[in-house]
Structure formats: structure tokens, C-alpha cells
Design a protein around this motif. Structure first.
Motif, PDB file in Angstrom:
ATOM      1  N   ASN A  60       0.840  -1.199   0.000  1.00  0.00           N
ATOM      2  CA  ASN A  60       0.000   0.000   0.000  1.00  0.00           C
ATOM      3  C   ASN A  60       0.878   1.253   0.000  1.00  0.00           C
ATOM      4  O   ASN A  60       2.037   1.217   0.433  1.00  0.00           O
ATOM      5  N   LYS A  61       0.298   2.329  -0.466  1.00  0.00           N
ATOM      6  CA  LYS A  61       1.030   3.592  -0.458  1.00  0.00           C
ATOM      7  C   LYS A  61       1.094   4.162   0.955  1.00  0.00           C
ATOM      8  O   LYS A  61       0.302   3.800   1.827  1.00  0.00           O
ATOM      9  N   ASN A  62       2.045   5.051   1.126  1.00  0.00           N
ATOM     10  CA  ASN A  62       2.207   5.806   2.379  1.00  0.00           C
ATOM     11  C   ASN A  62       2.524   4.925   3.591  1.00  0.00           C
ATOM     12  O   ASN A  62       2.206   5.293   4.731  1.00  0.00           O
ATOM     13  N   THR A  94      11.736   0.047  -4.184  1.00  0.00           N
ATOM     14  CA  THR A  94      10.897   1.215  -3.879  1.00  0.00           C
ATOM     15  C   THR A  94      10.273   1.750  -5.162  1.00  0.00           C
ATOM     16  O   THR A  94      10.733   1.459  -6.268  1.00  0.00           O
ATOM     17  N   LYS A  95       9.229   2.531  -5.004  1.00  0.00           N
ATOM     18  CA  LYS A  95       8.564   3.090  -6.181  1.00  0.00           C
ATOM     19  C   LYS A  95       9.481   4.056  -6.928  1.00  0.00           C
ATOM     20  O   LYS A  95       9.384   4.212  -8.147  1.00  0.00           O
ATOM     21  N   ASP A 116       3.216  13.062 -10.308  1.00  0.00           N
ATOM     22  CA  ASP A 116       3.186  12.162  -9.148  1.00  0.00           C
ATOM     23  C   ASP A 116       3.670  10.781  -9.600  1.00  0.00           C
ATOM     24  O   ASP A 116       3.620  10.454 -10.794  1.00  0.00           O
ATOM     25  N   ASN A 117       4.115   9.984  -8.661  1.00  0.00           N
ATOM     26  CA  ASN A 117       4.569   8.629  -8.963  1.00  0.00           C
ATOM     27  C   ASN A 117       3.470   7.642  -8.562  1.00  0.00           C
ATOM     28  O   ASN A 117       3.244   7.400  -7.383  1.00  0.00           O
ATOM     29  N   PRO A 118       2.763   7.069  -9.559  1.00  0.00           N
ATOM     30  CA  PRO A 118       1.628   6.179  -9.242  1.00  0.00           C
ATOM     31  C   PRO A 118       2.069   4.756  -8.857  1.00  0.00           C
ATOM     32  O   PRO A 118       1.221   3.934  -8.478  1.00  0.00           O
ATOM     33  N   LYS A 120       3.865   1.580  -6.868  1.00  0.00           N
ATOM     34  CA  LYS A 120       3.887   1.149  -5.470  1.00  0.00           C
ATOM     35  C   LYS A 120       5.204   0.441  -5.167  1.00  0.00           C
ATOM     36  O   LYS A 120       5.846  -0.130  -6.063  1.00  0.00           O
ATOM     37  N   ASP A 121       5.581   0.478  -3.903  1.00  0.00           N
ATOM     38  CA  ASP A 121       6.727  -0.325  -3.470  1.00  0.00           C
ATOM     39  C   ASP A 121       6.380  -1.800  -3.659  1.00  0.00           C
ATOM     40  O   ASP A 121       5.229  -2.205  -3.484  1.00  0.00           O
ATOM     41  N   HIS A 151      -1.019  -4.717  -0.758  1.00  0.00           N
ATOM     42  CA  HIS A 151      -2.080  -4.303  -1.677  1.00  0.00           C
ATOM     43  C   HIS A 151      -2.463  -5.432  -2.631  1.00  0.00           C
ATOM     44  O   HIS A 151      -3.653  -5.703  -2.843  1.00  0.00           O
TER      45      HIS A 151
END
Length: 298
Positions: A60-62, A94-95, A116-118, A120-121, A151
Motif C-alpha cells: 500500500n502507499k504511504n 521502492t517506487k 506524481d509517482n503512481p 507502489k513499493d 495491496h
């Protein structure tokens, strides 16, 4: 006028052609060893391919670094993850690294375009060959999917199935050829020894007639056969080593598909087959000639 005398060299008990026997046995052992090398390289190459079956775990992001580290640690403890020297075969991409790799491959900077970088890691894990069955992979995918912060979990199912099926087919064919080749090698060495002893059949009978014991007659033949098998095995191993060194100069990294322990086992096997088959073939042939009648010997 003196008559010309022809002297014939006396045959020695247990003596029979050295060069022809060693050559034939060496050839048989060389072919066996060559197939053994091919078998080991195929097996090791198959293992390498299987150990590179990967499963991608998108996060997941963040997520904080601590949360990512916890996920990686959780995955590292799983039995289905390959471990080499106690280290789990897991990599975290990493993304930012993924975006950089995409830019290097395509030359397009989608991050600048989108603002923005869509991506995911992703955590990439290598699955142990013991868990390559379809049902196991489905269960692993489900289990990882329930981990907090994950995710999505993906893997190329068709590729895994193809590898699994091809490995089974190759293994079946190689085992079949191994059995056939071993039988052929044993028969070839056995026939070579029998033909060599054929010229000694009357000498064996003469020793019987003068009262020599079975052990006394057999001993020199068995010792010589064992020696021939040992010498032939050493020559075959030397030829195989020379061939592999040459092939390694033509095909870079070929020797990396072989392990020292496997080579030691193969060399030992060649020596044991050479000695054992030579010994047993000689034992059987002498036993046969000693039981034959004089008419049968002729």
C-alpha cells in the motif's frame, strides 16, 4: 643343417591383452561419465530456473519504513521463501527505484508528466521449488494477501506451470536414459572381459588338470581385471576433465553448472563401476570356463 626353432611366448596365468581391454573399458566409462556430467548440469540448470520463480508483493502507499521492514521480516520467516546460507531471497524495490528503472528502459519520465509517482513499493520473493505446485502457490498468494499493508500479490502462473511440467518430462527422460546407458556400459565391459578371457580358457583347464585350486586360478585374473578397471576409470576421468576444460573455454560459465561434491561423486562412481564390473565379469567368465567340458572349450 640346424632346424629353425620357433619360440612361442608362454602365457602367464591371469594375463590377457592390456591395451584392447583398457581401451574398451575406458570408452564405456567415458560415455557413462559424459552422460553423468550432462545429467548433473541439466539438474543444476533446472534448479537455477526453479529458484528464480518469483512472486511480487505490491505494498500500500504511504507505508512507513518500519511497516515495510515488518512486512519484509514476516515474509523472510516463511518456509516457502528460498534461503541461501540462512539469508532469505527477498528484495525490496521502492517506487522511486521502479520509476528510475522505467525511465532508463524507455526514456520517458512519466513522473514529471503526471506530477506524481503512481507506482507502489514491491517486495519480490523467490519461492522454493518444493512449493511450486499450483495449489501451494494459490495458498501462499492468499496468505500473503492477508498481511497488513499488502495491496496485491502476483506471479506468472503460466510460467510456473510450464517450468513444472517441463522439469517432470526432462527428469523422466533423463532417468530412462541413465538406466539404459548403465545397462549398455555393463554389457559392453562384460563382453570385453569375456572375449579377453576366451584366449585363456585352455590355460585355465590346464591349471585344473594339475590340481590348482579354484581360488589359485581365479586370483590373478580378478586382480588384473580390477587393475584394468581402475586404470581405465582414471583415464576416462582424465579425458572428461580435459573435455570440460576445453568446453568451458568455448562456453563461458559452463563449469559453474557443476559442483565439486557432484564431481567427486561422479569420479568415485566411475572408478567403482570400472572395478566392480570388471571384477564380477571376470569372476563369472572364469566360473563358466571352469565348468565347461573339453569339447565345449573347443
Amino acid at each position: 643343417m640346424a632346424k629353425d626353432k620357433k619360440f612361442r611366448k608362454k602365457k602367464k596365468l591371469g594375463s590377457y591383452p592390456f591395451i584392447s581391454v583398457v581401451f574398451s573399458v575406458t570408452l564405456a566409462l567415458f560415455v557413462m561419465g559424459l552422460f553423468g556430467l550432462m545429467l548433473m548440469m541439466t539438474k543444476n540448470l533446472t534448479t537455477i530456473i526453479q529458484e528464480n520463480v518469483e512472486m511480487q508483493v505490491f505494498l500500500n502507499k504511504n507505508l512507513s519504513q518500519n511497516e515495510i521492514t515488518k512486512i519484509v521480516k514476516t515474509l523472510s520467516s516463511k518456509d516457502y521463501v528460498i534461503k541461501k546460507e540462512g539469508v532469505a531471497q527477498i528484495s525490496h524495490i521502492t517506487k522511486e527505484e521502479a520509476a528510475k528503472e522505467f525511465y532508463e528502459e524507455t526514456g520517458e519520465d512519466f513522473v514529471e508528466f503526471l506530477g506524481d509517482n503512481p507506482l507502489k513499493d514491491v517486495v519480490v520473493i523467490k519461492i522454493s521449488p518444493a512449493f511450486h505446485e499450483s495449489q501451494n502457490l494459490v495458498e501462499i498468494k492468499k496468505e500473503i494477501g492477508f498481511i497488513r499493508g499488502v495491496h496485491e500479490v502476483t506471479y506468472i502462473e503460466s510460467l510456473v506451470s510450464s517450468i513444472r511440467e517441463n522439469v517432470k518430462k526432462v527428469s523422466f527422460v533423463l532417468v530412462g536414459f541413465s538406466v539404459i546407458l548403465l545397462v549398455v556400459v555393463v554389457i559392453l565391459i562384460n563382453n570385453t572381459i569375456k572375449l579377453a578371457l576366451f584366449s585363456q580358457r585352455f590355460l585355465i583347464r590346464s591349471m585344473q588338470l594339475v590340481g590348482a585350486t579354484t581360488h589359485f586360478i581365479r586370483k590373478p585374473f580378478l586382480l588384473r581385471a580390477s587393475l584394468f578397471g581402475f586404470v581405465a576409470a582414471l583415464i576416462a576421468i582424465g579425458l572428461l576433465a580435459s573435455l570440460m576444460r576445453y568446453l568451458n573455454t568455448e562456453v563461458e560459465g559452463l563449469l559453474e553448472l557443476l559442483q565439486l561434491e557432484q564431481l567427486v561423486v561422479l569420479a568415485t562412481g566411475i572408478v567403482l563401476v570400472g572395478i566392480f564390473v570388471g571384477f564380477m565379469s571376470t569372476f563369472a567368465a572364469i566360473r563358466k570356463y571352469m565348468k565347461m567340458s573339453l569339447d565345449e572349450l573347443y
